[in-house]
Each structure stands twice: as structure tokens, then as C-alpha cells.
Design a protein around this motif. Structure first.
Motif, mmCIF file in Angstrom:
data_model
loop_
_atom_site.group_PDB
_atom_site.id
_atom_site.type_symbol
_atom_site.label_atom_id
_atom_site.label_comp_id
_atom_site.label_asym_id
_atom_site.label_seq_id
_atom_site.Cartn_x
_atom_site.Cartn_y
_atom_site.Cartn_z
ATOM 1 N N VAL A 1 0.945 -1.161 0.041
ATOM 2 C CA VAL A 1 0.121 0.060 0.016
ATOM 3 C C VAL A 1 0.839 1.322 -0.015
ATOM 4 O O VAL A 1 0.648 2.248 -0.812
ATOM 5 C CB VAL A 1 -1.052 0.080 1.431
ATOM 6 N N GLN B 1 2.389 1.752 -3.425
ATOM 7 C CA GLN B 1 1.325 2.311 -4.459
ATOM 8 C C GLN B 1 0.987 3.656 -4.139
ATOM 9 O O GLN B 1 0.886 4.424 -5.083
ATOM 10 C CB GLN B 1 -0.096 1.372 -4.244
ATOM 11 N N SER C 1 -15.327 3.708 12.811
ATOM 12 C CA SER C 1 -16.664 3.545 12.149
ATOM 13 C C SER C 1 -17.749 3.894 12.868
ATOM 14 O O SER C 1 -18.795 4.124 12.523
ATOM 15 C CB SER C 1 -16.569 2.049 11.790
ATOM 16 N N PRO D 1 -10.799 8.213 7.996
ATOM 17 C CA PRO D 1 -11.167 6.560 7.761
ATOM 18 C C PRO D 1 -12.531 6.397 6.941
ATOM 19 O O PRO D 1 -12.407 5.579 6.238
ATOM 20 C CB PRO D 1 -11.193 6.238 9.059
ATOM 21 N N SER E 1 -12.748 4.294 3.715
ATOM 22 C CA SER E 1 -13.624 3.035 3.199
ATOM 23 C C SER E 1 -14.581 3.315 2.125
ATOM 24 O O SER E 1 -14.733 2.463 1.460
ATOM 25 C CB SER E 1 -14.225 2.890 4.691
ATOM 26 N N ALA F 1 -12.728 3.305 -1.099
ATOM 27 C CA ALA F 1 -12.070 2.159 -1.437
ATOM 28 C C ALA F 1 -13.247 1.047 -1.897
ATOM 29 O O ALA F 1 -12.780 0.173 -2.887
ATOM 30 C CB ALA F 1 -11.227 1.374 -0.123
ATOM 31 N N ARG F 2 -14.300 1.056 -1.145
ATOM 32 C CA ARG F 2 -15.290 0.244 -1.571
ATOM 33 C C ARG F 2 -15.724 0.224 -2.860
ATOM 34 O O ARG F 2 -16.063 -0.587 -3.859
ATOM 35 C CB ARG F 2 -16.413 0.361 -0.495
ATOM 36 N N TRP G 1 -12.670 -0.915 -5.361
ATOM 37 C CA TRP G 1 -12.225 -2.192 -5.198
ATOM 38 C C TRP G 1 -13.312 -2.988 -5.072
ATOM 39 O O TRP G 1 -12.847 -4.262 -4.742
ATOM 40 C CB TRP G 1 -11.203 -2.207 -4.112
ATOM 41 N N PRO H 1 -15.112 -6.173 -4.873
ATOM 42 C CA PRO H 1 -14.877 -7.451 -5.511
ATOM 43 C C PRO H 1 -16.113 -7.831 -6.547
ATOM 44 O O PRO H 1 -15.865 -8.482 -7.565
ATOM 45 C CB PRO H 1 -14.710 -8.534 -4.457
ATOM 46 N N THR H 2 -17.263 -7.317 -6.052
ATOM 47 C CA THR H 2 -18.299 -7.983 -6.772
ATOM 48 C C THR H 2 -18.666 -7.119 -8.134
ATOM 49 O O THR H 2 -19.039 -7.394 -9.294
ATOM 50 C CB THR H 2 -19.871 -7.942 -5.948
ATOM 51 N N ARG I 1 -16.380 -5.085 -9.417
ATOM 52 C CA ARG I 1 -14.908 -4.318 -9.757
ATOM 53 C C ARG I 1 -14.966 -3.822 -11.204
ATOM 54 O O ARG I 1 -15.110 -4.427 -12.226
ATOM 55 C CB ARG I 1 -14.054 -5.271 -9.681
ATOM 56 N N VAL J 1 -6.905 6.702 -2.104
ATOM 57 C CA VAL J 1 -7.155 5.853 -0.970
ATOM 58 C C VAL J 1 -5.845 5.573 -0.192
ATOM 59 O O VAL J 1 -5.837 5.804 0.782
ATOM 60 C CB VAL J 1 -8.129 4.681 -1.307
ATOM 61 N N SER J 2 -5.048 4.977 -0.946
ATOM 62 C CA SER J 2 -3.871 4.453 -0.145
ATOM 63 C C SER J 2 -2.993 5.552 0.410
ATOM 64 O O SER J 2 -2.653 5.771 1.675
ATOM 65 C CB SER J 2 -2.750 3.791 -1.126
ATOM 66 N N CYS K 1 -5.020 6.970 3.607
ATOM 67 C CA CYS K 1 -4.769 5.978 4.606
ATOM 68 C C CYS K 1 -3.564 6.070 5.293
ATOM 69 O O CYS K 1 -3.299 5.926 6.457
ATOM 70 C CB CYS K 1 -5.113 4.697 4.208
ATOM 71 N N TRP L 1 -2.974 8.934 7.279
ATOM 72 C CA TRP L 1 -3.419 8.772 8.407
ATOM 73 C C TRP L 1 -2.534 8.126 9.244
ATOM 74 O O TRP L 1 -2.727 8.294 10.522
ATOM 75 C CB TRP L 1 -4.717 7.786 8.134
#
Lengths: 265, 272
Positions: free
Chosen positions: B32, B35, B221, B234, B238, B241-242, B245, B247-248, B250, B265-266, B269, B272
Motif C-alpha cells: 500500500v 502504491q 466507524s 477513515p 472506506s 475503497a469500496r 475495489w 470485488p463484486t 469491480r 485512497v492509499s 490511509c 492517516w
């Protein structure tokens, strides 16, 4: 034990209740109440119903519950093994080495869980290890997140362990492996079970890293709750949350049956 | 004295868990970081960091978060120590049940705390509802949920069980006889706590202080779903990134928008 006078005891309990009830009991009770209602717009809920529970214990939610239980079980067992191994190994190192291990195993807590999720996603979506889209990536991320807690509770307990017992055993000719198995681990058992329970509960409730990682066929319960509340079905979400907590409570009760003479209370 | 060979053996025994941790955490984190300093054009650049730190909203969020972390750590430690003390040493009927209850709180997904607090203290929640019913006023007096105080309350509620849990485990291994001896020698409760219980609890407490301060700072959160605080880093990590990235759903890996977004995002974070 600590307070002997009757008035002192009652005063202590009163302060305890005053802090405990509004901070912890009321939020939980509100959720339980919300899970049984159809409408909550005034001071109190109205329209009692149990149909949210019918939805929460069938179909997708039931499958999500099994998913969560399996994930939490695998993650906490793995984390307990790694964490307590590291803690026991760290205890036999000298100061510098122990500091290093402490820092390393503190890292999963120090790094936000979102970042842990992202890092796991980035690393395991490319060769050599391709886990993205499988359930293993969720279990892996949960293991990483809870290992720190296992390590911390076990290493805090090792510090408090009386070295006399091991030294006595070793002076009587017990080999290190035997000392570990028959002396150290039984004495550490209360902390080990506490750590296992902690890891399990944490993994059951983990959301932020899971959100990034879960494949469609491996949806843990918190994701389900988040989806429900996000859609606006607050009451169904509350019912699923109550089911989640009930399941966790049952498992924790089971874990807490494991006791030895090492604990006094 | 431990021999040289004994020390080497100790290091060898420490290796397997460290190796596992390196594979599943250090290597991903390194990726990360790598990247975040590699822009799309290739090469190495710190521009993403400059951009993040130049933004006013990031800096103000950072200040708020540090403030919140310090406040909630202090609150959790004091509250957790006091409550654990009562459960363990001033036992009352149902004390064990309360200890179990604390465990269950750990499995509470953190955003549910916010939900419950909204039900209680929200604009149309219970507390305000009771107030308007009782006084006939058009609106209730509780509006602190959208302020940092609401976040502080949520974090203290969420993290105190994390402090209590190891403390209770540590207390359960404390021999009661020590307390009885101290008290029969005339020590008052405050002194017993200071001289007997606190030294025993200190390892657990110190570890917890470090852990909970860092998690208060990071696991926002609980505050994420709280209205008005959607922008804290944060939360931004989140949600972005969702989106990029997932997965369903993408997007194709070559799509420039998705890679650059994941890069930012990286950066956020790590910053952070």
C-alpha cells in the motif's frame, strides 16, 4: 472484599448503576425494543411485532449467521495460536527483542482496520497468492485484526505470572517443553480463554475491513445489518443485531465454562 | 543467566509467528505504501501526500481526531477501571451476568452504537420525545449528537468494554487474600486500590491505553455513521475503497479512474 460497610457498598453500587445503565444498558435495550416494533416516532415505540425476527432467522440472514460463526471461529483459533505463541516466545527474549515483538504485534491495532482491509485486498489480489473473491480473504483479514488482542492479553498475563513455578519445575528436572505444557499453559488458561472470547466477539462484530473484502457468497452478519440499516429498514437491522449478539453470548458462555484452579473468581 | 545458545533458541522460537505476521500484514502494508508513492505515469512522487496534507478539510479532521482520541482514551480508561473494580471487588448479585454483558458489547458492530444513540438522543429520539411530551416545548434540549461530543460519547461507549475485558481477566487472577490482609492491616479502600490492585492491573492497563488510543484514532466507524462527521479520513478511505475495489462490481483494472482513485485512497490511509 474492598468495601466492608453496608452503606459504602450501596453507594458504590449506586454509582456503578448510574454509569452503567445509561452508557451500556440503555443503548442495548433500545435496540432490543426497536427489533420488536413497527413504528417509532415518539418517545416510545409502538406496534409490537415479531416478524422482524422471522426475517432475521431465515434465508440470507441465517446463512450470514453461519458465515459469521465459521469466520469468527477460524479467525479466533488462528489468532490465538499465533498470538500466544508470539507472546510466550517474546517472554523468553531479552528486553530489546520483547520490545520489537510488542511493537510488531501492536501494529494490527495501530493500523486502522480499513487500512488493514485495503492492504490485504491489494496484496492478495495479485500473484503469487490470489485470494480475492474467496472466503479465505475474509478469514485472513479477521485473523490479522484480532491477533493483536490475543497477543496483548496473553503477554499481559505472562508478565504477571509468578516465575517461581517454572523455576521450581525446571529445578526438579522438567524439560522446557514439559514446563510449558504442564505449568505455563495451565496457569495461562484463564487469559487464553479470555483472549479466545475477545477475539471471537471482535471478529463477530468486525465490519469496516469486511466491507471491502467479502465475496458475494460469504456475507457476514454485520454486513447484513449494515445493508439493512442503510436501506432504511432499521427495525429488521435491529432484529438481526439482536440475533448476532445472542449467538455471540451463547458462544462466550460456552468458552467461559473452561476454567482451572488458576482463577480465583 | 541464559546462555548464548539459549538466546538463539528463543529467537528461533519467536520466528514462526513473526514470519506469519510479516506475510499477512507487513507485506500488504508495504504494498500500500509503495502504491501511494507511485503515480499513474510511473516513477516515484510524493505529490499525492502534498495534495492530501494541503487540503484544509484533512488537516481539520486530523486535529479533531487527535483531540477525540485523547479524550476518549482517558474516558475509557477511567470508566473501565472503575467499573471493572466494582464488578470484581465489590461483588453484587448478577455481577457475573454484567461481565458477560460487557463481552457481548464487544461483538456490537460499532455503527450500531450510533444507531442506538440516534434512537435515544436524536432529534426525534426518546430523550427529546420525553422532553417535548412533558413540557410541551416544540423541540427537546439534546442536540449534541452532531457535535464532537456525540462522537466522544459513542467512542467511550464502544471502547470501554475493550478496557474492562482484560482488566477483569487480570483481576480474576489476583489472590483475594492480599486484599484481606491489606484491609485487616488497616488500609482503606483507596489505598488498597492504589497499592495492591493498581500495580497488578498496570500491565493490562498500559497495553490497553496504547491500544485503545490508537484504535480510537483509527476505528472511526462509530463516528462514521454519525451525521455531520462523514468527512473524517477513515470514513473517506472506506467509502472510496469500496467503490473502486468492490470485488463484486469491480471496474476493469485498466480503467484509469479506478486506479488513480485507489491510489488516492492509499495515500489518505497512509497519511492517516
Amino acid at each position: 472484599m474492598l468495601v466492608h460497610s453496608r452503606a459504602g457498598k450501596w453507594a458504590t453500587w449506586a454509582v456503578f448503576l448510574l454509569l452503567f445503565v445509561p452508557l451500556f444498558a440503555v443503548p442495548l435495550l433500545v435496540l432490543v425494543a426497536a427489533s420488536f416494533t413497527t413504528n417509532w416516532s415518539g418517545a416510545f415505540p409502538s406496534g409490537p411485532t415479531t416478524e422482524h425476527y422471522a426475517a432475521a432467522t431465515s434465508g440470507d440472514s441465517l446463512q450470514a449467521l453461519t458465515t459469521s460463526l465459521v469466520t469468527a471461529l477460524c479467525a479466533s483459533l488462528l489468532a490465538l495460536t499465533i498470538g500466544s505463541w508470539a507472546a510466550v516466545a517474546a517472554a523468553s527474549l531479552r528486553k530489546r527483542g520483547r520490545r520489537l515483538l510488542d511493537a510488531l504485534f501492536m501494529l494490527p491495532v495501530a493500523v486502522p482496520s480499513v487500512v488493514v482491509g485495503l492492504a490485504v485486498l491489494v496484496a492478495f489480489s495479485r500473484p503469487p497468492v490470489l485470494l480475492n473473491g474467496t472466503r479465505w480473504i475474509v478469514i485472513l483479514a479477521h485473523t490479522v485484526l484480532v491477533t493483536a488482542f490475543a497477543y496483548q492479553s496473553v503477554s499481559a498475563a505472562i508478565v504477571r505470572l509468578d516465575p517461581m513455578y517454572e523455576q521450581a519445575a525446571a529445578s526438579l528436572g522438567a524439560r522446557p517443553g514439559y514446563v510449558l505444557w504442564r505449568i505455563k499453559l495451565p496457569l495461562l488458561l484463564p487469559s487464553l480463554t479470555a483472549a479466545a472470547g475477545l477475539c471471537f466477539a471482535l471478529s463477530m462484530g468486525e465490519l469496516s475491513a469486511t466491507m471491502m473484502l467479502y465475496p458475494p457468497d460469504w456475507t457476514p452478519l454485520p454486513v447484513q445489518i449494515f445493508a439493512a440499516t442503510d436501506r432504511g429498514s432499521l427495525f429488521t437491522g435491529a432484529a438481526v443485531a439482536v440475533v448476532l449478539m445472542g449467538a455471540t453470548l451463547l458462544v462466550l458462555l460456552g468458552v467461559s465454562r473452561i476454567r482451572t484452579r488458576a482463577s480465583y473468581r | 543467566m541464559v546462555s548464548r545458545a539459549g538466546r538463539t533458541a528463543a529467537w528461533i522460537w519467536a520466528l514462526p509467528p513473526v514470519a506469519v505476521l510479516a506475510l499477512v500484514l507487513l507485506y500488504p502494508l508495504a504494498l500500500v505504501v509503495q502504491q501511494s508513492v507511485t503515480p499513474d505515469e510511473g516513477g516515484t512522487s510524493l505529490t499525492p501526500y502534498a495534495d492530501v496534507f494541503a487540503s484544509e478539510s484533512f488537516r481539520s479532521a486530523l486535529t479533531t481526531t487527535v483531540w477525540l482520541a485523547v479524550g476518549s482514551t482517558a474516558g475509557c480508561l477511567v470508566l473501565g477501571f472503575a467499573l471493572a473494580l466494582v464488578i470484581a471487588f465489590v461483588p453484587f448479585p448478577g455481577g457475573r451476568a454484567v461481565a458477560r454483558f460487557i463481552d457481548v458489547f464487544l461483538s456490537f458492530p460499532s455503527f450500531l452504537i450510533t444507531l442506538a444513540l440516534l434512537f435515544i438522543y436524536g432529534t426525534v429520539g426518546m430523550a427529546n420525545g420525553l422532553w417535548t411530551d412533558a413540557t410541551g416545548a416544540p423541540e427537546g434540549p439534546f442536540h449534541f449528537l452532531t457535535t464532537p461530543w456525540g462522537v466522544l460519547l459513542a467512542e467511550i461507549t464502544y471502547f470501554t468494554p475493550f478496557v474492562m475485558r482484560p482488566l477483569l481477566a487480570a483481576f480474576s487472577q489476583l489472590d483475594t487474600a492480599q486484599l484481606e490482609v491489606a484491609s485487616s492491616l488497616g488500609a482503606r479502600p483507596a489505598r488498597i486500590v492504589r497499592k495492591v490492585i493498581l500495580p497488578e492491573a498496570l500491565p493490562a492497563l498500559a497495553v490497553e491505553a496504547a491500544a485503545s488510543s490508537s484504535s480510537c484514532a483509527s476505528t472511526n466507524s462509530a463516528s462514521c455513521s454519525s451525521p455531520g462527521r462523514k468527512g473524517s479520513p477513515p470514513c473517506r478511505c472506506s467509502s472510496t475503497a469500496r467503490r473502486s475495489w468492490n470485488p463484486t462490481t469491480r471496474p476493469p483494472a485498466s480503467s484509469p479512474s479506478s486506479t488513480s482513485r485507489s491510489r488516492s485512497v492509499s495515500t489518505a490511509c497512509i497519511g492517516w
